[in-house]
Design a protein around this motif. Structure first.
Motif, PDB file in Angstrom:
ATOM      1  N   ILE A 209       0.863  -1.174   0.000  1.00  0.00           N
ATOM      2  CA  ILE A 209       0.000   0.000   0.000  1.00  0.00           C
ATOM      3  C   ILE A 209       0.902   1.228   0.000  1.00  0.00           C
ATOM      4  O   ILE A 209       2.020   1.191   0.529  1.00  0.00           O
ATOM      5  CB  ILE A 209      -0.943   0.002   1.233  1.00  0.00           C
ATOM      6  CG1 ILE A 209      -1.910   1.166   1.162  1.00  0.00           C
ATOM      7  CG2 ILE A 209      -0.164   0.010   2.534  1.00  0.00           C
ATOM      8  CD1 ILE A 209      -2.941   1.162   2.284  1.00  0.00           C
ATOM      9  N   ALA A 210       0.422   2.309  -0.579  1.00  0.00           N
ATOM     10  CA  ALA A 210       1.222   3.532  -0.633  1.00  0.00           C
ATOM     11  C   ALA A 210       1.480   4.061   0.764  1.00  0.00           C
ATOM     12  O   ALA A 210       0.609   3.999   1.637  1.00  0.00           O
ATOM     13  CB  ALA A 210       0.518   4.587  -1.475  1.00  0.00           C
ATOM     14  N   GLN A 211       2.668   4.584   0.973  1.00  0.00           N
ATOM     15  CA  GLN A 211       3.060   5.063   2.299  1.00  0.00           C
ATOM     16  C   GLN A 211       2.120   6.134   2.844  1.00  0.00           C
ATOM     17  O   GLN A 211       1.710   6.050   4.008  1.00  0.00           O
ATOM     18  CB  GLN A 211       4.493   5.594   2.246  1.00  0.00           C
ATOM     19  CG  GLN A 211       5.010   6.097   3.584  1.00  0.00           C
ATOM     20  CD  GLN A 211       6.457   6.546   3.490  1.00  0.00           C
ATOM     21  OE1 GLN A 211       7.210   6.075   2.633  1.00  0.00           O
ATOM     22  NE2 GLN A 211       6.858   7.452   4.359  1.00  0.00           N
ATOM     23  N   PRO A 212       1.714   7.173   2.045  1.00  0.00           N
ATOM     24  CA  PRO A 212       0.797   8.190   2.589  1.00  0.00           C
ATOM     25  C   PRO A 212      -0.534   7.587   3.036  1.00  0.00           C
ATOM     26  O   PRO A 212      -1.091   7.993   4.060  1.00  0.00           O
ATOM     27  CB  PRO A 212       0.615   9.162   1.408  1.00  0.00           C
ATOM     28  CG  PRO A 212       1.843   8.974   0.585  1.00  0.00           C
ATOM     29  CD  PRO A 212       2.177   7.524   0.690  1.00  0.00           C
ATOM     30  N   SER A 213      -1.038   6.614   2.268  1.00  0.00           N
ATOM     31  CA  SER A 213      -2.305   5.982   2.625  1.00  0.00           C
ATOM     32  C   SER A 213      -2.175   5.214   3.931  1.00  0.00           C
ATOM     33  O   SER A 213      -3.057   5.276   4.800  1.00  0.00           O
ATOM     34  CB  SER A 213      -2.760   5.043   1.510  1.00  0.00           C
ATOM     35  OG  SER A 213      -3.954   4.383   1.870  1.00  0.00           O
ATOM     36  N   LEU A 214      -1.073   4.481   4.099  1.00  0.00           N
ATOM     37  CA  LEU A 214      -0.875   3.732   5.336  1.00  0.00           C
ATOM     38  C   LEU A 214      -0.790   4.681   6.525  1.00  0.00           C
ATOM     39  O   LEU A 214      -1.370   4.427   7.587  1.00  0.00           O
ATOM     40  CB  LEU A 214       0.391   2.877   5.232  1.00  0.00           C
ATOM     41  CG  LEU A 214       0.579   1.825   6.341  1.00  0.00           C
ATOM     42  CD1 LEU A 214       1.399   0.655   5.814  1.00  0.00           C
ATOM     43  CD2 LEU A 214       1.274   2.385   7.567  1.00  0.00           C
ATOM     44  N   SER A 215      -0.072   5.800   6.367  1.00  0.00           N
ATOM     45  CA  SER A 215       0.061   6.772   7.456  1.00  0.00           C
ATOM     46  C   SER A 215      -1.301   7.319   7.856  1.00  0.00           C
ATOM     47  O   SER A 215      -1.606   7.467   9.050  1.00  0.00           O
ATOM     48  CB  SER A 215       0.985   7.921   7.032  1.00  0.00           C
ATOM     49  OG  SER A 215       2.303   7.446   6.839  1.00  0.00           O
ATOM     50  N   ARG A 216      -2.148   7.631   6.857  1.00  0.00           N
ATOM     51  CA  ARG A 216      -3.475   8.175   7.152  1.00  0.00           C
ATOM     52  C   ARG A 216      -4.322   7.155   7.911  1.00  0.00           C
ATOM     53  O   ARG A 216      -5.005   7.503   8.891  1.00  0.00           O
ATOM     54  CB  ARG A 216      -4.180   8.570   5.854  1.00  0.00           C
ATOM     55  CG  ARG A 216      -3.676   9.862   5.220  1.00  0.00           C
ATOM     56  CD  ARG A 216      -4.640  10.368   4.174  1.00  0.00           C
ATOM     57  NE  ARG A 216      -4.834   9.394   3.096  1.00  0.00           N
ATOM     58  CZ  ARG A 216      -4.083   9.339   2.006  1.00  0.00           C
ATOM     59  NH1 ARG A 216      -3.053  10.170   1.854  1.00  0.00           N
ATOM     60  NH2 ARG A 216      -4.331   8.439   1.061  1.00  0.00           N
ATOM     61  N   GLN A 217      -4.263   5.908   7.475  1.00  0.00           N
ATOM     62  CA  GLN A 217      -5.100   4.899   8.127  1.00  0.00           C
ATOM     63  C   GLN A 217      -4.592   4.563   9.525  1.00  0.00           C
ATOM     64  O   GLN A 217      -5.383   4.251  10.428  1.00  0.00           O
ATOM     65  CB  GLN A 217      -5.160   3.661   7.239  1.00  0.00           C
ATOM     66  CG  GLN A 217      -5.872   3.960   5.924  1.00  0.00           C
ATOM     67  CD  GLN A 217      -6.139   2.732   5.106  1.00  0.00           C
ATOM     68  OE1 GLN A 217      -6.917   1.878   5.523  1.00  0.00           O
ATOM     69  NE2 GLN A 217      -5.516   2.643   3.945  1.00  0.00           N
ATOM     70  N   LEU A 218      -3.294   4.639   9.728  1.00  0.00           N
ATOM     71  CA  LEU A 218      -2.743   4.429  11.060  1.00  0.00           C
ATOM     72  C   LEU A 218      -3.186   5.546  12.000  1.00  0.00           C
ATOM     73  O   LEU A 218      -3.583   5.297  13.151  1.00  0.00           O
ATOM     74  CB  LEU A 218      -1.226   4.375  10.984  1.00  0.00           C
ATOM     75  CG  LEU A 218      -0.490   3.781  12.185  1.00  0.00           C
ATOM     76  CD1 LEU A 218      -0.895   2.343  12.417  1.00  0.00           C
ATOM     77  CD2 LEU A 218       1.023   3.878  11.957  1.00  0.00           C
ATOM     78  N   SER A 219      -3.154   6.783  11.497  1.00  0.00           N
ATOM     79  CA  SER A 219      -3.613   7.931  12.302  1.00  0.00           C
ATOM     80  C   SER A 219      -5.096   7.807  12.602  1.00  0.00           C
ATOM     81  O   SER A 219      -5.549   8.134  13.713  1.00  0.00           O
ATOM     82  CB  SER A 219      -3.330   9.234  11.558  1.00  0.00           C
ATOM     83  OG  SER A 219      -1.939   9.430  11.393  1.00  0.00           O
ATOM     84  N   ALA A 220      -5.887   7.318  11.617  1.00  0.00           N
ATOM     85  CA  ALA A 220      -7.323   7.144  11.834  1.00  0.00           C
ATOM     86  C   ALA A 220      -7.589   6.089  12.905  1.00  0.00           C
ATOM     87  O   ALA A 220      -8.508   6.232  13.722  1.00  0.00           O
ATOM     88  CB  ALA A 220      -7.999   6.760  10.525  1.00  0.00           C
ATOM     89  N   LEU A 221      -6.781   5.019  12.913  1.00  0.00           N
ATOM     90  CA  LEU A 221      -6.920   3.985  13.941  1.00  0.00           C
ATOM     91  C   LEU A 221      -6.664   4.568  15.321  1.00  0.00           C
ATOM     92  O   LEU A 221      -7.415   4.317  16.277  1.00  0.00           O
ATOM     93  CB  LEU A 221      -5.957   2.838  13.656  1.00  0.00           C
ATOM     94  CG  LEU A 221      -5.881   1.725  14.717  1.00  0.00           C
ATOM     95  CD1 LEU A 221      -7.218   1.028  14.871  1.00  0.00           C
ATOM     96  CD2 LEU A 221      -4.776   0.716  14.374  1.00  0.00           C
ATOM     97  N   GLU A 222      -5.598   5.351  15.463  1.00  0.00           N
ATOM     98  CA  GLU A 222      -5.288   5.973  16.749  1.00  0.00           C
ATOM     99  C   GLU A 222      -6.406   6.911  17.182  1.00  0.00           C
ATOM    100  O   GLU A 222      -6.753   6.982  18.372  1.00  0.00           O
ATOM    101  CB  GLU A 222      -3.956   6.718  16.651  1.00  0.00           C
ATOM    102  CG  GLU A 222      -2.752   5.771  16.484  1.00  0.00           C
ATOM    103  CD  GLU A 222      -1.448   6.501  16.300  1.00  0.00           C
ATOM    104  OE1 GLU A 222      -0.458   6.135  16.966  1.00  0.00           O
ATOM    105  OE2 GLU A 222      -1.404   7.457  15.498  1.00  0.00           O
ATOM    106  N   LYS A 223      -7.002   7.623  16.211  1.00  0.00           N
ATOM    107  CA  LYS A 223      -8.111   8.523  16.538  1.00  0.00           C
ATOM    108  C   LYS A 223      -9.316   7.730  17.020  1.00  0.00           C
ATOM    109  O   LYS A 223      -9.986   8.103  17.993  1.00  0.00           O
ATOM    110  CB  LYS A 223      -8.483   9.358  15.318  1.00  0.00           C
ATOM    111  CG  LYS A 223      -9.579  10.385  15.584  1.00  0.00           C
ATOM    112  CD  LYS A 223      -9.839  11.235  14.348  1.00  0.00           C
ATOM    113  CE  LYS A 223     -10.944  12.268  14.625  1.00  0.00           C
ATOM    114  NZ  LYS A 223     -11.232  13.102  13.423  1.00  0.00           N
TER     115      LYS A 223
END
Length: 297
Positions: free
Chosen positions: A27-41
């Motif tokens: 998966i693209a790095q920016p997409s993974l970062s966004r989804q990881l941040s969404a999980l933490e939220k």
């Protein structure tokens, strides 16, 4: 909370960086970062300590890690179960047990059980004291041991397994079906190591009776104990069915036949709890039939 996001979280936890994790999960790095941040939220807490080029789990992340692993494991188990159901196959489970339990109960149960009902897929062998700890930290479905499982596991008593004295057919006891403890200690004994439950009950029975064995040879393998007995090195005491033409004798003590208790334990909220109950009932019936055949009802 989506399963794929949990897989992304585990990938980052294992690799220590978004870059490496993105390559692993494709998966693209920016997409993974966004989804990881969404999980933490969604969880309301950060899961990582962020440093340039590296992410490490913080206290909350370390607590969430086994939860994420368990959720993914259960999802995979559920998928496998439903796939098997779609093929018309019965549920198949992995059981943690001591080698002696595999030999005297699980393997004979599997061999004689036929195709109907829940069955065994595999076994994980472990010392009796470690069975339920391994169960709670692995993909196994059921544990069988000589001690009751701890809470919060659901549990059932499976029955009593006889400890059998085994001798060659040409031994003076070869034509008998039982032997007393007092007689037993007059012969050289071939015993399992002290982590084995059969060894424990033998030692306890001998101690209670105030007896002392004439001699003891120890081994960690029940099959090798039987091989030694077949060579005339002594009387072996095991829970396994006989091998190498050995004759089986029940050991009578002042308290009754020498036996080892067996207990089953499993996750009370297991995804296939009903099928596990059926498996446990089958194991209990098999254990009871074997014991009654050897020592009577």
């Amino acid at each position: 909370m989506e399963l794929r996001v949990l897989r992304y979280f585990l990938a980052v936890a294992e690799t220590g960086s978004v870059t490496a994790a993105s390559r692993r999960v494709h998966i693209a790095q920016p997409s993974l970062s966004r989804q990881l941040s969404a999980l933490e939220k969604d969880l309301g807490v950060p899961l990582f300590t962020r440093r340039p080029g590296a992410l490490t789990l913080n206290a909350a992340g370390r607590r969430f890690l086994p939860i994420a692993e368990d959720l993914l494991r259960r999802a995979e188990q559920a998928a496998e179960t439903m796939a098997a159901a779609g093929r018309g196959a019965e549920a198949a489970f992995t059981v943690v047990a001591a080698p002696a339990t595999v030999a005297c109960l699980l393997a004979p149960f599997m061999a004689s059980g036929g195709a109907a009902g829940p069955t065994l897929h595999d076994t994980i062998q472990a010392e009796p004291s470690k069975v339920f700890d391994i169960l709670m930290h692995s993909d196994a479905d059921l544990g069988v041991s000589t001690t009751p499982p701890p809470l919060p596991l659901e549990s059932a008593f499976l029955g009593l397994v006889p400890v059998l004295a085994q001798v060659p057919a040409d031994h003076p006891w070869g034509g008998r079906c039982e032997v007393t403890l007092a007689e037993l200690v007059t012969e050289p004994l071939i015993l399992m190591t002290r982590s084995n439950a059969a060894r424990t009950v033998v030692d306890e029975a001998v101690s209670r009776a105030g007896l002392t064995p004439a001699g003891v040879t120890e081994t960690g393998s029940s099959a090798f104990a039987q091989a030694l007995a077949a060579r005339g090195r002594g009387v072996c005491l095991v829970t396994d069915d006989s091998r190498f033409g050995l004759t089986e004798l029940i050991v009578r003590t002042p308290d009754g036949p020498l036996t080892v208790p067996l207990y089953a334990g499993w996750d009370a909220v297991h995804y296939a709890r009903t099928a596990l109950h059926e498996l446990v009932d089958g194991l209990r019936d098999h254990c009871t039939r074997r014991t009654e055949t050897l020592i009577g009802p």
